[in-house]
Write a protein that holds these residues in place. Sequence first.
Motif, PDB file in Angstrom:
ATOM      1  N   LYS A  27       0.848  -1.203   0.000  1.00  0.00           N
ATOM      2  CA  LYS A  27       0.000   0.000   0.000  1.00  0.00           C
ATOM      3  C   LYS A  27       0.876   1.243   0.000  1.00  0.00           C
ATOM      4  CE  LYS A  27      -0.750   0.304   4.962  1.00  0.00           C
ATOM      5  NZ  LYS A  27      -1.428  -0.251   6.062  1.00  0.00           N
ATOM      6  N   SER A  28       0.271   2.351  -0.394  1.00  0.00           N
ATOM      7  CA  SER A  28       1.039   3.591  -0.347  1.00  0.00           C
ATOM      8  C   SER A  28       0.172   4.680   0.275  1.00  0.00           C
ATOM      9  CB  SER A  28       1.507   3.984  -1.748  1.00  0.00           C
ATOM     10  OG  SER A  28       0.446   4.509  -2.484  1.00  0.00           O
ATOM     11  N   ARG A  29       0.811   5.540   1.042  1.00  0.00           N
ATOM     12  CA  ARG A  29       0.105   6.640   1.685  1.00  0.00           C
ATOM     13  C   ARG A  29       0.823   7.931   1.336  1.00  0.00           C
ATOM     14  NH1 ARG A  29       1.436   4.483   6.921  1.00  0.00           N
ATOM     15  NH2 ARG A  29       2.584   3.176   5.465  1.00  0.00           N
ATOM     16  N   ASP A  30       0.091   8.842   0.808  1.00  0.00           N
ATOM     17  CA  ASP A  30       0.686  10.115   0.431  1.00  0.00           C
ATOM     18  C   ASP A  30       0.204  11.173   1.409  1.00  0.00           C
ATOM     19  OD1 ASP A  30       2.012  12.048  -0.869  1.00  0.00           O
ATOM     20  OD2 ASP A  30       0.664  12.117  -2.611  1.00  0.00           O
ATOM     21  N   LEU A  31       1.113  11.650   2.265  1.00  0.00           N
ATOM     22  CA  LEU A  31       0.697  12.615   3.296  1.00  0.00           C
ATOM     23  C   LEU A  31       1.212  14.006   2.945  1.00  0.00           C
ATOM     24  CD1 LEU A  31       1.526  10.539   6.515  1.00  0.00           C
ATOM     25  CD2 LEU A  31      -0.599  10.560   5.209  1.00  0.00           C
ATOM     26  N   GLY A  32       1.036  14.378   1.694  1.00  0.00           N
ATOM     27  CA  GLY A  32       1.518  15.698   1.277  1.00  0.00           C
ATOM     28  C   GLY A  32       3.035  15.708   1.207  1.00  0.00           C
ATOM     29  N   PHE A 110      -9.287  -8.198  -5.817  1.00  0.00           N
ATOM     30  CA  PHE A 110      -9.641  -8.102  -4.399  1.00  0.00           C
ATOM     31  C   PHE A 110      -8.419  -7.616  -3.653  1.00  0.00           C
ATOM     32  CE2 PHE A 110      -8.629 -12.507  -5.486  1.00  0.00           C
ATOM     33  CZ  PHE A 110      -7.564 -12.784  -4.654  1.00  0.00           C
ATOM     34  N   THR A 111      -8.604  -7.132  -2.426  1.00  0.00           N
ATOM     35  CA  THR A 111      -7.439  -6.617  -1.711  1.00  0.00           C
ATOM     36  C   THR A 111      -6.596  -7.772  -1.183  1.00  0.00           C
ATOM     37  OG1 THR A 111      -8.943  -6.298   0.109  1.00  0.00           O
ATOM     38  CG2 THR A 111      -8.116  -4.317  -0.943  1.00  0.00           C
ATOM     39  N   ILE A 112      -5.284  -7.603  -1.364  1.00  0.00           N
ATOM     40  CA  ILE A 112      -4.362  -8.630  -0.917  1.00  0.00           C
ATOM     41  C   ILE A 112      -4.020  -8.276   0.527  1.00  0.00           C
ATOM     42  CG2 ILE A 112      -2.182  -9.780  -1.428  1.00  0.00           C
ATOM     43  CD1 ILE A 112      -3.388  -9.716  -4.094  1.00  0.00           C
ATOM     44  N   ALA A 113      -4.874  -8.725   1.440  1.00  0.00           N
ATOM     45  CA  ALA A 113      -4.688  -8.411   2.856  1.00  0.00           C
ATOM     46  C   ALA A 113      -5.201  -9.605   3.657  1.00  0.00           C
ATOM     47  CB  ALA A 113      -5.463  -7.154   3.208  1.00  0.00           C
ATOM     48  N   ASP A 114      -4.835  -9.644   4.928  1.00  0.00           N
ATOM     49  CA  ASP A 114      -5.261 -10.788   5.745  1.00  0.00           C
ATOM     50  C   ASP A 114      -6.775 -10.937   5.707  1.00  0.00           C
ATOM     51  OD1 ASP A 114      -2.626 -10.792   6.200  1.00  0.00           O
ATOM     52  OD2 ASP A 114      -2.723 -10.755   8.400  1.00  0.00           O
ATOM     53  N   GLY A 119     -14.534 -12.642  -2.352  1.00  0.00           N
ATOM     54  CA  GLY A 119     -15.335 -13.830  -2.064  1.00  0.00           C
ATOM     55  C   GLY A 119     -14.598 -15.077  -2.542  1.00  0.00           C
ATOM     56  N   GLU A 120     -15.108 -16.237  -2.103  1.00  0.00           N
ATOM     57  CA  GLU A 120     -14.484 -17.518  -2.409  1.00  0.00           C
ATOM     58  C   GLU A 120     -14.241 -17.706  -3.926  1.00  0.00           C
ATOM     59  OE1 GLU A 120     -13.737 -19.755  -0.031  1.00  0.00           O
ATOM     60  OE2 GLU A 120     -13.333 -21.553  -1.229  1.00  0.00           O
ATOM     61  N   ASP A 121     -15.247 -17.394  -4.740  1.00  0.00           N
ATOM     62  CA  ASP A 121     -15.121 -17.639  -6.182  1.00  0.00           C
ATOM     63  C   ASP A 121     -14.007 -16.811  -6.807  1.00  0.00           C
ATOM     64  OD1 ASP A 121     -17.168 -19.322  -5.874  1.00  0.00           O
ATOM     65  OD2 ASP A 121     -18.698 -18.036  -6.830  1.00  0.00           O
ATOM     66  N   LEU A 122     -13.988 -15.545  -6.404  1.00  0.00           N
ATOM     67  CA  LEU A 122     -12.977 -14.645  -6.949  1.00  0.00           C
ATOM     68  C   LEU A 122     -11.577 -15.082  -6.510  1.00  0.00           C
ATOM     69  CD1 LEU A 122     -13.497 -12.268  -8.734  1.00  0.00           C
ATOM     70  CD2 LEU A 122     -13.458 -10.765  -6.743  1.00  0.00           C
ATOM     71  N   ARG A 123     -11.483 -15.452  -5.258  1.00  0.00           N
ATOM     72  CA  ARG A 123     -10.181 -15.880  -4.730  1.00  0.00           C
ATOM     73  C   ARG A 123      -9.687 -17.120  -5.458  1.00  0.00           C
ATOM     74  NH1 ARG A 123     -11.099 -17.402   0.918  1.00  0.00           N
ATOM     75  NH2 ARG A 123      -9.074 -18.307   0.526  1.00  0.00           N
ATOM     76  N   MET A 124     -10.607 -18.021  -5.816  1.00  0.00           N
ATOM     77  CA  MET A 124     -10.205 -19.250  -6.502  1.00  0.00           C
ATOM     78  C   MET A 124      -9.799 -18.970  -7.942  1.00  0.00           C
ATOM     79  SD  MET A 124     -10.062 -21.687  -4.522  1.00  0.00           S
ATOM     80  CE  MET A 124     -10.233 -21.421  -2.780  1.00  0.00           C
ATOM     81  N   LYS A 125     -10.515 -18.031  -8.564  1.00  0.00           N
ATOM     82  CA  LYS A 125     -10.202 -17.715  -9.957  1.00  0.00           C
ATOM     83  C   LYS A 125      -8.820 -17.061 -10.043  1.00  0.00           C
ATOM     84  CE  LYS A 125     -12.046 -15.920 -14.126  1.00  0.00           C
ATOM     85  NZ  LYS A 125     -11.943 -14.625 -14.598  1.00  0.00           N
ATOM     86  N   TYR A 126      -8.497 -16.241  -9.058  1.00  0.00           N
ATOM     87  CA  TYR A 126      -7.197 -15.570  -9.030  1.00  0.00           C
ATOM     88  C   TYR A 126      -6.375 -16.144  -7.883  1.00  0.00           C
ATOM     89  CZ  TYR A 126      -9.486 -12.299 -12.145  1.00  0.00           C
ATOM     90  OH  TYR A 126     -10.157 -11.735 -13.198  1.00  0.00           O
ATOM     91  N   ARG A 127      -6.287 -17.452  -7.845  1.00  0.00           N
ATOM     92  CA  ARG A 127      -5.639 -18.101  -6.704  1.00  0.00           C
ATOM     93  C   ARG A 127      -4.200 -17.623  -6.533  1.00  0.00           C
ATOM     94  NH1 ARG A 127      -6.921 -20.383  -1.853  1.00  0.00           N
ATOM     95  NH2 ARG A 127      -5.770 -22.295  -1.445  1.00  0.00           N
ATOM     96  N   ARG A 133      -1.531 -13.650   0.011  1.00  0.00           N
ATOM     97  CA  ARG A 133      -2.015 -13.217   1.329  1.00  0.00           C
ATOM     98  C   ARG A 133      -1.365 -14.041   2.437  1.00  0.00           C
ATOM     99  NH1 ARG A 133      -6.997 -13.260   3.033  1.00  0.00           N
ATOM    100  NH2 ARG A 133      -7.500 -15.248   2.064  1.00  0.00           N
ATOM    101  N   ASN A 134      -1.074 -13.393   3.552  1.00  0.00           N
ATOM    102  CA  ASN A 134      -0.385 -14.078   4.662  1.00  0.00           C
ATOM    103  C   ASN A 134      -1.042 -15.379   5.108  1.00  0.00           C
ATOM    104  OD1 ASN A 134       1.724 -12.244   4.983  1.00  0.00           O
ATOM    105  ND2 ASN A 134       0.357 -10.852   6.066  1.00  0.00           N
ATOM    106  N   PRO A 135      -2.381 -15.384   5.373  1.00  0.00           N
ATOM    107  CA  PRO A 135      -2.941 -16.611   5.958  1.00  0.00           C
ATOM    108  C   PRO A 135      -2.736 -17.820   5.047  1.00  0.00           C
ATOM    109  CG  PRO A 135      -4.599 -14.846   5.889  1.00  0.00           C
ATOM    110  CD  PRO A 135      -3.375 -14.322   5.223  1.00  0.00           C
TER     111      PRO A 135
END
Length: 580
Positions: A27-32, A110-114, A119-127, A133-135
């Motif tokens: 992730k990136s955060r731009d704080l000015g 989908f977001t690559i985060a813990d 959803g399950e279907d999307l995660r399987m399609k883009y396994r 993801r960590n877990p």
Amino acid sequence: MHRTHTCGELTISDLGKAVILSGWVQKSRDLGGMTFIDVRDRYGVTQLTFDSADDETLRSKAKELGREYVIKVRGMVIERESKNPKISTGEIEIKVTDLEILNPSALPPFTIADDTDGGEDLRMKYRYLDLRRNPIRNNLILRHKLAQETRKYLDGQHFLEIETPVLIKSTPEGARDFVVPSRMNPGEFYALPQSPQTFKQLLMVSGFDRYFQIVKCFRDEDLRADRQPEFTQIDCEMAFVEQEDILNLFEGLMKHLFKAIKDVDLGEVPRMPYTEAIRLYGSDKPDIRFGMQFIELNNLLQGVGFPVFDNAELIVGIKAEGCASYTRKQLDALTDFVKRPQIGASGLVYLRCNEDGTLKSSVDKFYSPEQLELWAQAFNAKRGDLLLVMAGEADKVRKQLSELRLEVASQLGLRDKNIFAPLWVMDFPLLEWDNESGRYHAMHHPFTSPKTEDIPLLSSNPGKVRANAYDLVINGTEIGGGSIRIHDRELQSLMFKHLGFSLEEAQKQFGFLLEAFTYGAPPHGGIAFGFDRLVAIFAGLDSIRDVIAFPKNNSGRDVMIDSPSPIAVEQLVELGIKTS
Ligand code: ASP
């Protein structure tokens, strides 16, 4: 050079070092004035910083970065102002001097985060993204460690890892085979192994003595929630052993794995005969993390005019400690639970042992207070306990009560994933009656040896013959199973006969094994563990899907590569499956 360190490696002791890191933008955060980028690889996450003093092109490049871009940075390790104690690199950050985009990334679906929003279907399609993801990654690391520790232990016990073929021969026993057409032998098919059973037995005839293999097996079964058409076994076989030797050696394997991976001392694994498991828990794979053993009540509750009980083959119940305060609604919910079609019970009777000492049952009008008292005593019930009782055909009612027992235990929080309760279930029946085909089937497989003292029962009462067969159960899940094998040709032929094979059929299917047994087969036996399930237990997961890198879904499909799929007519013709 792509990197001097990984993204999980740098700590406060590396301050001042010039480093190169490569990885994916988390992730990136731009704080000015400041821009922070988290860069991730398999090992962890490191924070990168850019500020207004930096060169303008560097800063604007940093601002351009999207999620999952692959980047390479050079910079210096500096101390972080607001530290993050949750990650190993949380005390430092990299003051970047050089940034290279190695490869941009499309916006991930989908977001690559813990905690992902996928959803399950999307995660399987883009396994392949899900695996970032960590877990999920941690599950595969755990799987790797379990495999390595298994090899280490078995190698230390002089086992040899030997591969057996994947293209074998279809047999009618067991589950359905997946078959593979043979182009070079038109009209003929290989089958994928349901297990390497016959091969490992042949290896014993060959004198290998101790064999193992971490091996893919294939079963074309109707898919239930936690089944995969292909799965992995730790498959083992030993010669010159008795049941006791096998139990001890593989209890040793379990102890080793729990110690090495979880630092848990497993202790001695208790043993229980199959008949006992059924009587006390209504299941051949009881969860013994908690008690709640079955109490049979025919003697006590029959013959007073309550027809449901009077007509039942078995009246049996469990005690839910401290549940007398369950509301009407909670009791109705339990009744609905057992009445669900998957369980199929006709009802549930309860007896409340109230805190004030009174007893209240749902069948009060049939039983006197004295009888209710005896009923409570049969369970050794205390004030505050709730007794749940079911009645019906013995086999069915035991299964139903077993489901209720697990449900109540789950509600009471008695199925703690961090507690491990292994159990050997022993002395399984050799044969099991199959209503559909109207004959006996081997409960384990046709190579399992009957107990010597039970052999005479084979012709008089086959259902009563016990096998030298055992399962390892952990927390109510069957983790492994095996048996002492028949190594005598005559006995093996007799078994085939009892299983309804004609002489010719037996010869055609298993002639090679029967013949091998004429050339000096040693006494032998073995076991196979479901590796995926074992990993899931270690990971504290209910499903095996997330301990497999590329699993299939509930319909047996791989939605990522879209398989199974039709094949071209030319291919069918070439395989001799279609004529034109
Ligand atoms: N081959 C058996 C199975 O897959 C295990 C064994 O008997 O070793 O269940």
